[in-house]
Design a protein around this motif. Structure first.
Motif, short mmCIF file in Angstrom:
data_model
loop_
_atom_site.label_atom_id
_atom_site.label_comp_id
_atom_site.label_asym_id
_atom_site.label_seq_id
_atom_site.Cartn_x
_atom_site.Cartn_y
_atom_site.Cartn_z
N TRP A 1 0.83 -1.20 0.00
CA TRP A 1 0.00 0.00 0.00
C TRP A 1 0.87 1.26 0.00
N ALA A 2 1.95 1.23 0.73
CA ALA A 2 2.85 2.38 0.77
C ALA A 2 3.47 2.64 -0.60
N ALA A 3 3.85 1.57 -1.31
CA ALA A 3 4.42 1.74 -2.64
C ALA A 3 3.39 2.33 -3.61
N LEU A 4 2.13 1.89 -3.50
CA LEU A 4 1.09 2.42 -4.37
C LEU A 4 0.87 3.92 -4.11
N VAL A 5 0.85 4.30 -2.84
CA VAL A 5 0.68 5.71 -2.50
C VAL A 5 1.86 6.53 -3.01
N GLY A 6 3.07 5.99 -2.88
CA GLY A 6 4.25 6.71 -3.36
C GLY A 6 4.24 6.92 -4.86
N ALA A 7 3.76 5.91 -5.61
CA ALA A 7 3.71 6.06 -7.07
C ALA A 7 2.71 7.15 -7.48
N VAL A 8 1.55 7.16 -6.82
CA VAL A 8 0.54 8.18 -7.14
C VAL A 8 1.06 9.57 -6.78
N LEU A 9 1.72 9.69 -5.64
CA LEU A 9 2.29 10.98 -5.26
C LEU A 9 3.36 11.44 -6.24
N GLY A 10 4.15 10.48 -6.75
CA GLY A 10 5.16 10.85 -7.74
C GLY A 10 4.54 11.43 -9.00
N LEU A 11 3.41 10.85 -9.46
CA LEU A 11 2.73 11.41 -10.63
C LEU A 11 2.19 12.80 -10.35
N LEU A 12 1.60 12.99 -9.16
CA LEU A 12 1.06 14.31 -8.82
C LEU A 12 2.17 15.36 -8.73
#
Length: 221
Positions: free
Chosen positions: A101-112
């Protein structure tokens, strides 16, 4: 001898009168012929066509169509919301590890962050003529972007029930910032940032969640 008087004969005359029935005419009366003058036909009056009711104007038709479309759209939106709410109540998050879950949140934050950074560069180029903002403004924009990433990361991790969301988000943002400044400064300013920053965000957030979980394990022991 006495003489007997002679016998008188009485003759009765029967006069037969003709019987006149109510429907018959008298024999001596003849129907008088009457001449009836033909009636004059009245001249037809001119027919005035009834005035047709004026139809709705173009603006009224447009307003009616807009109101109908609005009602249909509102009904569809309400139906979609009710369907989504029903599905959301019955939907549960998959039982993934906290690191995933942390990796998924980090990927979305990277796109933003990549999208916001591209917008800031375009703004600086249009206003100041320099994509980096020229020193002070560029540094201020970088700080604001990092703070926003920390806040959004904490909220997302808390919603996903990842332990220590604030510490995980702060650690991940610091790791990404150090990696970009040390190794990926030039690629981060190009189109490669759309691939680089989500990958770095996912790796840094997963690493931060794993390191903090090790600390919890030691404390529990």
């Amino acid at each position: 001898m006495s003489e007997t008087p002679p016998t008188r004969k009485v003759v009765r005359r029967v006069v037969r009168k003709p019987v006149v029935l109510p429907g018959d005419e008298a024999p001596d009366e003849r129907p008088a012929s009457t001449v009836v003058a033909p009636e004059r036909e009245a001249a037809p009056e001119p027919v005035t066509p009834a005035a047709e009711p004026a139809g709705p104007s173009r603006w009224q038709r447009t307003a009616t169509r807009a109101a109908t479309t609005g009602r249909r759209t509102g009904a569809l939106a309400r139906q979609a919301l009710s369907t989504g709410a029903t599905r959301a109540r019955g939907w549960r998050l998959p039982a993934w590890p906290d690191v995933v879950w942390a990796a998924l949140v980090g990927a979305v934050l990277g796109l933003l962050v990549t999208g916001v950074g591209a917008g800031v560069r375009e703004l600086f180029s249009a206003v100041r003529g320099v994509s980096t903002g020229g020193g002070r403004w560029g540094t201020l924009a970088l700080v604001l972007i990092c703070v926003g990433a920390v806040v959004l990361g904490e909220l997302a991790l808390r919603a996903l029930r990842v332990p220590q969301p604030r510490a995980t988000s702060v650690t991940a943002v610091l790791l990404v910032l150090m990696a970009v400044l040390a190794f990926f400064l030039e690629p981060a300013a190009t189109a490669w940032a759309w691939l680089l920053l989500p990958a770095l965000g996912a790796a840094a957030t997963a690493l931060a969640a794993w390191l903090l979980s090790l600390g919890r394990i030691k404390d529990a022991a």
